[in-house]
Scaffold this active site. Structure first.
Site, PDB file in Angstrom:
ATOM      1  NE  ARG A   1      -3.744   0.570   0.111  1.00 52.03           N
ATOM      2  CZ  ARG A   1      -5.019   0.580   0.452  1.00 52.03           C
ATOM      3  NH1 ARG A   1      -5.682  -0.553   0.594  1.00 52.03           N
ATOM      4  NH2 ARG A   1      -5.656   1.713   0.643  1.00 52.03           N
TER       5      ARG A   1
ATOM      6  CE  LYS B   1       2.392  -0.179   4.004  1.00 49.08           C
ATOM      7  NZ  LYS B   1       2.856  -1.524   4.411  1.00 49.08           N
TER       8      LYS B   1
ATOM      9  CB  THR C   1       3.060 -10.358   5.633  1.00 49.42           C
ATOM     10  OG1 THR C   1       2.151  -9.468   4.976  1.00 49.42           O
ATOM     11  CG2 THR C   1       2.634 -10.578   7.069  1.00 49.42           C
TER      12      THR C   1
ATOM     13  CE  LYS D   1       2.464 -11.705   1.228  1.00 49.34           C
ATOM     14  NZ  LYS D   1       1.638 -10.547   0.778  1.00 49.34           N
TER      15      LYS D   1
HETATM   16  C1  PLP Z   1       1.359  -9.423   1.394  1.00 48.92           C
HETATM   17  C2  PLP Z   1       0.504  -8.369   0.789  1.00 48.92           C
HETATM   18  C3  PLP Z   1       0.436  -7.103   1.364  1.00 48.92           C
HETATM   19  C4  PLP Z   1       1.238  -6.709   2.574  1.00 48.92           C
HETATM   20  O1  PLP Z   1       2.502  -6.222   2.139  1.00 48.92           O
HETATM   21  P1  PLP Z   1       3.441  -5.376   3.125  1.00 48.92           P
HETATM   22  O2  PLP Z   1       4.669  -5.177   2.298  1.00 48.92           O
HETATM   23  O3  PLP Z   1       3.698  -6.246   4.312  1.00 48.92           O
HETATM   24  O4  PLP Z   1       2.741  -4.125   3.436  1.00 48.92           O
HETATM   25  C5  PLP Z   1      -0.366  -6.148   0.760  1.00 48.92           C
HETATM   26  N1  PLP Z   1      -1.078  -6.427  -0.348  1.00 48.92           N
HETATM   27  C6  PLP Z   1      -1.017  -7.632  -0.946  1.00 48.92           C
HETATM   28  C7  PLP Z   1      -1.813  -7.875  -2.181  1.00 48.92           C
HETATM   29  C8  PLP Z   1      -0.237  -8.649  -0.393  1.00 48.92           C
HETATM   30  O5  PLP Z   1      -0.203  -9.849  -0.983  1.00 48.92           O
END
Ligand code: PLP
Length: 800
Positions: A535, A540, A642, A646
């Site tokens: 976002r 961020k 999160t 990934k």
């Molecule tokens: C994992 C995920 C997020 C969270 O991302 P952050 O970098 O931790 O803010 C937001 N949107 C989508 C579609 C995701 O898969």
């Protein structure tokens, strides 16, 4: 499931023809998708029924996970994977001339969430079912999920999302299980058996109708449930203005997070929260009542978890049911409620801590408000006994003060567990944000570092890497992701690193094609793919990333001897529709992209790509192709993150601040396998507390910063008018709240170091292997097992 490819093909063709009444050759891809989805759902229905039956008769404790968001993404591929029939179906379909991937593309993402919080809830459901834990999700079936984003002339345009337009093959409507939810009206008191009792009268009643979706565990017979509530008019509405009633009712589950900048929007948002909670508790307690004798034992059989404060009204709602409907006394009801419910805190950002004005809360939910008042009074009395005369502290800690209901305070007081989502975040909660509460309830506070399901984010998103890992260390890591550490031994294995490099190259090629198709931009597949997708938020710091790109651009332009390894900067981000500043950053990203991509002097070395409409399915394509994962939030502000997990799991190296789970990633991989820079959380918090940062100093003493900031406002970007004045002002007039200028130099230095490492592919992929090897800790299976052991006290239930 399907015993053979032949049996699958036969069942599938039959399903397809039955559903659409035409020959297979005449069906469309969309029809083929729907038929496959339906077939899968029907095939697992026996397991679904059996699981339910088992939970009902076994009387094992169950957890209900309440969340205002579930960011599920697509389900077909994941369900096939978890059922263990993905390959079989792919082959069978191919023999029919159908590509499974084409069917998967037909599915519209279920985007019932904004970002990390909603995606966490989705990963948790996957882990619960896979671990054979009896746990269910409860949420809202928004008719429109998070808006679709288009970029027009560099600006974000929002379109209403329509995920249900072709129906949803995964859901089953359960009209017979609808429950009433009451708003407005007033509270009457009456005497019964010498006790003062209350009832809510003249309420506007709406109906909450559940749509259940199966949650299929990985290679297990467990099928849990995600129950999404839809708001519908009650069967016999007694209203003068029926049309208005119908409109008001349907509005409750129409949009995910409607605009809450005015009171009308606020009422709707609070309505949604109570709607979720009232419907869920009603249904939970109803089904409990069918199986058990005494409500006094409720907390032995049921755990209710609230994902952030949005469902915090579960506390007063449960009190209402136990007292008003079941006739329990306050103390009994309070004991059961606090022992049943637990709470996860997701943020310490003050603007995100929910506070509801009494003038909105009280008329909409009169009985609930009364109960919250009573909770507050009793709590303040306790505080008074603990801290006599400490008015200041009591005012600080009160649940209601200055005509505001503080939802986080209610959550801590009314539950037995409050957890943060990464070590640093939990520490900040205990020692800064919620210090006062930690002092009186030290045993309630704990940490549960977030995780992600490695099934969607590695096995499904990156089958090539999955195969490579399994070829090296066998497949036990799939069940036990912590054993990915066995890969560590391959970090020094030249041929393994080569294979890993080839997998990355393959994924970059796929992404490059997507970029070309979607934007027309041709990127260098040998360049570093440097990605920031999340976002759009000031904290961020996409802005810091952009400034680094502008810095590289300026250096390349002014000094023809300046050399860099070619890089492709890739962004994806949605800005909240009313978040003016964030939208200007999107415009800036696109303006920089325009400038850089069209300048023949720099574009062999630099490309900037903005991929519109970032969402789960797009993330699954981007992440496997990433070399550098940008996790550059202002330290202390990103509770966990999160996305960072990934990327790590897919072999990207992190460029990050010491914030959220980045710190734990560093602890896992070692400081030499991650690039960190900038202020620490301590330093940031101390600046906020004591002052001492002057952004103007950095402007005056750094020529690069000066140039970049002037370019924002001096016409350097054509046709942007005064678009970026707001950004300029925030940095220089408002003293740069997020320390972009402060961290700029150390960010550029870390980026230069990274670039140097990338020149040496052996060194780079050695680090990449270590990142994958240490990513098992961040599987949500680990996280969920910790919740089950330490908060919910839940046992596994094997269905067969
Ligand atoms: C994992 C995920 C997020 C969270 O991302 P952050 O970098 O931790 O803010 C937001 N949107 C989508 C579609 C995701 O898969």
């Amino acid at each position: 499931m399907f015993s053979s490819k032949e049996q699958f093909k036969q069942a599938y063709l039959q399903k397809l023809e039955m559903m659409y009444g035409k020959r297979f050759e005449d069906t469309t891809v969309s029809e083929q998708y729907h038929a496959l989805g339906q077939l899968v759902r029907e095939t697992i229905s026996t397991n679904w029924i059996e699981t339910n039956e088992k939970y009902r008769t076994n009387k094992e404790k169950q957890v209900y996970y309440l969340s205002i968001e579930f960011l599920l993404g697509r389900l077909l591929g994941n369900n096939l994977l978890n059922l263990g029939v993905r390959d079989l179906c792919e082959e069978g379909l191919r023999e029919l001339g159908i590509e499974l991937s084409a069917l998967e593309e037909c599915e519209i993402d279920a985007g019932l969430g904004n970002g990390g919080l909603g995606r966490l809830a989705a990963c948790f459901l996957d882990s619960l079912a896979t671990l054979n834990l009896p746990g269910h999700g409860f949420g809202i079936r928004y008719k429109h999920g998070l808006f679709d984003q288009k970029i027009v002339d560099g600006y974000q345009v929002e379109l209403p999302e329509q995920w249900l337009r072709h129906g949803n093959v995964w859901e089953v409507k359960r009209a017979d299980k609808a429950v009433p939810v009451n708003f407005w009206g007033k509270v009457e008191s009456y005497m019964e058996n010498n006790r003062l009792r209350f009832r809510h009268v003249q309420a506007e009643t709406i109906s909450a109708v559940p749509y259940d979706m199966p949650v299929i565990g990985y290679k297990t017979s467990t099928v849990n449930m995600l129950r999404l509530w839809s708001a519908e008019p009650a069967p016999y509405p007694i209203h003068r203005d029926v049309l208005k009633y119908k409109r008001d009712t349907e509005a409750v589950s129409e949009f995910l997070y409607p605009d809450d900048t005015n009171d009308e929007g606020k009422i709707l948002r609070l309505k949604q929260q109570y709607f979720l909670v009232a419907a869920s508790l009603n249904s939970i307690i109803q089904s409990y009542r069918k199986q058990h004798h005494s409500l006094l034992d409720l907390h032995h059989y049921i755990a209710i978890h609230i994902n952030d404060t949005h469902p915090v009204l579960a506390i007063p709602e449960m009190m209402r049911i136990l007292i008003d409907e079941e006739g329990l006394g306050w103390d009994e009801a309070w004991n059961i409620t606090t022992k049943t419910i637990s709470y996860t805190n997701h943020t310490t950002l003050s603007e995100a801590l929910e506070k509801w004005p009494v003038h909105i809360f009280k008329p909409l939910l009169p009985r609930i408000y009364m109960i919250v008042e009573e909770i507050n009074e009793r709590f303040c009395q306790e505080l008074w006994d603990l801290y006599p005369d400490d008015w200041e502290r009591i005012e600080r800690m009160a649940i209601i003060s200055h005509q505001l209901v503080k939802m986080a305070h209610l959550a801590i007081v009314g539950t037995h567990s409050t957890n943060g989502v990464a070590k640093i975040h939990s520490e900040i909660l205990k020692h800064r944000e919620m210090k006062d509460f930690y002092e009186i309830y030290p045993q309630r506070f704990n940490n549960k570092t977030n995780g992600i399901t490695h099934r969607r984010w590695l096995i499904k998103a990156n089958p090539e890497l999955t195969q490579l890992i399994t070829d090296a260390i066998g497949d036990q890591w799939v069940q036990t992701p912590s054993t990915l550490t066995e890969l560590e031994g391959y970090a020094k294995d030249e041929s393994f690193r080569k294979d890993l490099q080839e997998v990355k190259q393959f994924r970059k090629k796929i992404l490059a094609k997507r970029i070309k198709d979607q934007t027309g931009i041709v990127v260098d597949e040998q360049s570093i793919f440097d990605v920031q997708v999340k976002r759009l938020h000031a904290y961020k710091r996409q802005l810091l990333n952009v400034f680094h790109i502008m810095y590289l651009y300026n250096r390349l332009k002014e000094d023809s001897s300046y050399q860099i390894h070619p890089r492709t900067f890739i962004f994806g981000a949605k800005a909240s529709p009313g978040y003016y500043y964030a939208k200007k950053v999107i415009k800036l990203l696109n303006s920089v992209a325009d400038k850089v991509n069209h300048d023949p002097k720099v574009n062999p070395y630099l490309k900037v790509v903005f991929l519109e409409n970032y969402r789960v399915s797009l993330a699954e394509e981007i992440i496997p192709a990433t070399d550098v994962s940008e996790q550059i939030s202002t330290a202390s502000k990103e509770a966990s993150g999160t996305g960072n997990m990934k990327f790590m799991m897919n072999g990207a190296l992190t460029m990050g601040t010491l914030d959220g789970a980045n710190i734990e990633i560093r602890d896992e991989v070692g400081a030499e396998n991650i690039f960190t820079f900038g202020l620490t959380p301590e330093e940031v918090l101390n600046y906020y507390q004591n002052g001492g940062y002057r952004s103007l100093d950095y402007y005056h003493h750094n020529k690069h910063i000066q140039t970049i900031l002037e370019q924002l406002i001096n016409g350097f970007f054509p046709n942007t008018g005064s678009d970026f004045e707001m950004i300029y002002d925030s940095l220089l007039m408002q003293n740069d709240e997020f320390f972009v200028l402060k961290d700029f130099s150390s960010y550029c230095a870390a980026q230069a170091k990274l670039s140097g490492v990338y020149e040496n592919k052996d060194a780079w992929f050695e680090k990449s292997v270590i990142n994958i090897a240490k990513s098992g800790y961040f599987s949500s299976d680990r996280t969920i097992q910790e919740y089950a052991d330490n908060i919910w006290h839940l046992n596994k239930v094997k269905v067969y």
